[in-house]
Design an enzyme around this catalytic site. Sequence first.
Site, mmCIF file in Angstrom:
data_model
loop_
_atom_site.group_PDB
_atom_site.id
_atom_site.type_symbol
_atom_site.label_atom_id
_atom_site.label_comp_id
_atom_site.label_asym_id
_atom_site.label_seq_id
_atom_site.Cartn_x
_atom_site.Cartn_y
_atom_site.Cartn_z
ATOM 1 N N SER A 24 105.915 -11.405 -5.950
ATOM 2 C CA SER A 24 106.517 -12.715 -5.982
ATOM 3 C C SER A 24 107.802 -12.833 -5.169
ATOM 4 O O SER A 24 108.233 -13.943 -4.869
ATOM 5 C CB SER A 24 106.812 -13.092 -7.445
ATOM 6 O OG SER A 24 107.789 -12.226 -7.992
ATOM 7 N N LYS A 62 117.147 -13.788 -4.915
ATOM 8 C CA LYS A 62 115.884 -14.360 -5.404
ATOM 9 C C LYS A 62 116.209 -15.465 -6.408
ATOM 10 O O LYS A 62 117.078 -15.279 -7.283
ATOM 11 C CB LYS A 62 115.051 -13.260 -6.072
ATOM 12 C CG LYS A 62 113.660 -13.716 -6.519
ATOM 13 C CD LYS A 62 112.862 -12.557 -7.135
ATOM 14 C CE LYS A 62 111.429 -12.980 -7.461
ATOM 15 N NZ LYS A 62 110.624 -11.860 -8.032
ATOM 16 N N SER A 109 106.289 -6.902 -7.637
ATOM 17 C CA SER A 109 106.871 -7.977 -6.828
ATOM 18 C C SER A 109 108.041 -7.594 -5.937
ATOM 19 O O SER A 109 108.508 -8.418 -5.153
ATOM 20 C CB SER A 109 107.325 -9.116 -7.732
ATOM 21 O OG SER A 109 106.209 -9.869 -8.104
HETATM 22 N N1 GLN Z 1 101.604 -9.922 -8.875
HETATM 23 C C1 GLN Z 1 101.967 -9.611 -10.225
HETATM 24 C C2 GLN Z 1 101.764 -10.795 -11.112
HETATM 25 O O1 GLN Z 1 101.383 -11.796 -10.617
HETATM 26 C C3 GLN Z 1 103.367 -9.081 -10.274
HETATM 27 C C4 GLN Z 1 104.391 -10.123 -10.315
HETATM 28 C C5 GLN Z 1 105.773 -9.543 -10.426
HETATM 29 O O2 GLN Z 1 105.979 -8.348 -10.275
HETATM 30 N N2 GLN Z 1 106.719 -10.413 -10.737
HETATM 31 O O3 GLN Z 1 101.973 -10.745 -12.282
#
Ligand code: GLN
Length: 490
Positions: free
Chosen positions: A156, A76, A180
Site C-alpha cells: 500500500s 505516508k 506494504s
Molecule cells: N497487500 C496486503 C493487504 O492488502 C498488505 C497491506 C499492508 O501491508 N498494509 O493487506
Amino acid sequence: MFSLTLAGARAALRRRDFSARELTAAYLGAIEALNPKLNAFITVTSELALRQADAADTALARGEAENLTGIPLAIKDLFCTEGVRTTAGGRILAPFVPPYESTVTANLLRDGAVFLGKANLDEFAMGSSNMTSAFGPVTNPWTRPGDASPLVPGGSSGGSAAAVAARLALGATATDTGGSIRQPASFCGIAGIKPTYGRCSRWGIVAFASSLDQAGPVARTVEDCAILLGSMAGHDPKDSTSADRPVPDFAAACQRGVKGLRIGVPREYRSDDMPPEIEALWQQGLAWLREAGAETVDVSLPHTKYGLATYYIVAPAEASSNLARYDGVRFGARTEGADLTEMYESTRAAGFGAEVRRRILIGTYVLSAGYYDAYYLRAQKVRALILRDFTEVFARVDALLTPTAPSAAFAQGERMDDPVKMYLNDVFTVPANMSGIPGLSVPAGLDAQGLPLGLQVLGKPFDEETVFAVGAALERAAGFTALPSLRAGG
Ligand code: GLN
C-alpha cells in the site's frame, strides 16, 4: 542535487554545499513538475516544508545538526500529522485534520527532518497496487522500455515508494501490515525495511490490523533506510506494544559485512509460477553472499504455505474491529440519515471503497459467533506455528534470503477482477508480519522487461543490525544503478 542519497545530502548540508532551503525548494519544484504524472502525493505542504528548512539552516549554522537536519521526506498519509490533513487514502477521512502528531513523525521532526507532504496509499493501507486509493492510483516512475502503459508502484505504500524512486523525496515513511513496505520497494527499485513488530511506535498511525502493523522507511539505499529507522524507532509509553529496547546504530551495522554468517534458504519460497528471472536472481543473491564470506544453507519453514490464508483472516478480522470507529460521529466525513442507524449506514456506505468493504465483511464474518472457532481461532493457532518455524530455523541461521515478491510491477488495472490474484502478491512478505520478524527489500536486478526486482532479507526479532549488514552486502554486490524513466534531475 537529485543524484545524492540521503547520506550524501546530509553530508553536503553539513558542509554547507547548499542550504536546507535550497534543497527543499528543489524537491518542491520536482514535485510540482512530476506529481501531476505520478500522483505520489495527496497533499503537498510547501510552506511548512520551507519553514522547517529555514529552522534546519539555523541549526546547521550553529553547528547543531541532528540525525536528519534539513532532509526532505515524504510521509505516508497514514501517519497523523498535527494540523495537516491525514486521509489514510480514504474518502471517509478526507476532511480529517489531526490535532496530534504520530510518535514516528514526531521523532523525525525532533531529529530535524523536513516534511514535503503526505504520500498516497491504498485505502486504509489495504492493497498491493495503490489502485484502491480514493485519491486516484499512483503511477510507477518505471515503465517497460518501448511501452508507455502505466504500471502500479505496488502497495500500500505506493506513493512513498514512487516519490523516492522518482527522486521527489530523499526518503519516506511507510507501513507494512502484510508487505506494504517491501513489495512497493521491490516494484520501484528502492530499499525498504519493515522492522521487528514493536520497534516503532504505532501511536498516531491510522490502524489497519494492530497486531501486524509496523512502520518503517523506504529510501534509495540500505544505509539511508538505516539512518531513517534510527530516528523513527524507539520506545513509546503511548503504545503498549512498543518495545522498551535501546535503538542500535543501524547505519554502522551496514558496514559489518557478512563474513561467517549463515544464511538460510527456505525451500517453501520456491513457487512453480514464479518467473525464472526471479529464481535466477535469488540464486545470484546467494552466490553474492557466499562470495562475501557467508555460508548458505537450505532450511524448511513448513507452515509458510498457510501464511497467506491465515493473514487474510487475521488482518480483515482486526480491520473490521479497527474501522468500526468511522461512524460519522468522531472522525471525518458524515452522510446524514433519518435516524442514528441510518446515519451510520449511509456514512459508511458512502465513505468506504470496495476493497475496504470486502475486508470489513470478511473480518466480521470470521469473528462472528458461529465461525470464530473455525476461522479466526484456527488462524491464530497456525500463526503460532509460523512463528515456531522461524524460531527453530533462527537457532541455526543468522538471516534468510528470499525474493520479495513473486513478480515485477504489473500494469494499472491488471489483477483487479480477482482479489485472490491480488492477494498473491503478498505470499513472500506476510510470514514476517505473522511472526513479527524484520524484513528488508533490496533492489537487486532487473527482469527481462527492464523492471526492478527485489530480494528480501529476513532476520531474528530485534536483530535488524544483521538484516542491514546482509542487505548492504547484497546492495554492494548487485551494484543496482538503473533508474526509472520518470525522475527529477534528468
Ligand atoms: N497487500 C496486503 C493487504 O492488502 C498488505 C497491506 C499492508 O501491508 N498494509 O493487506
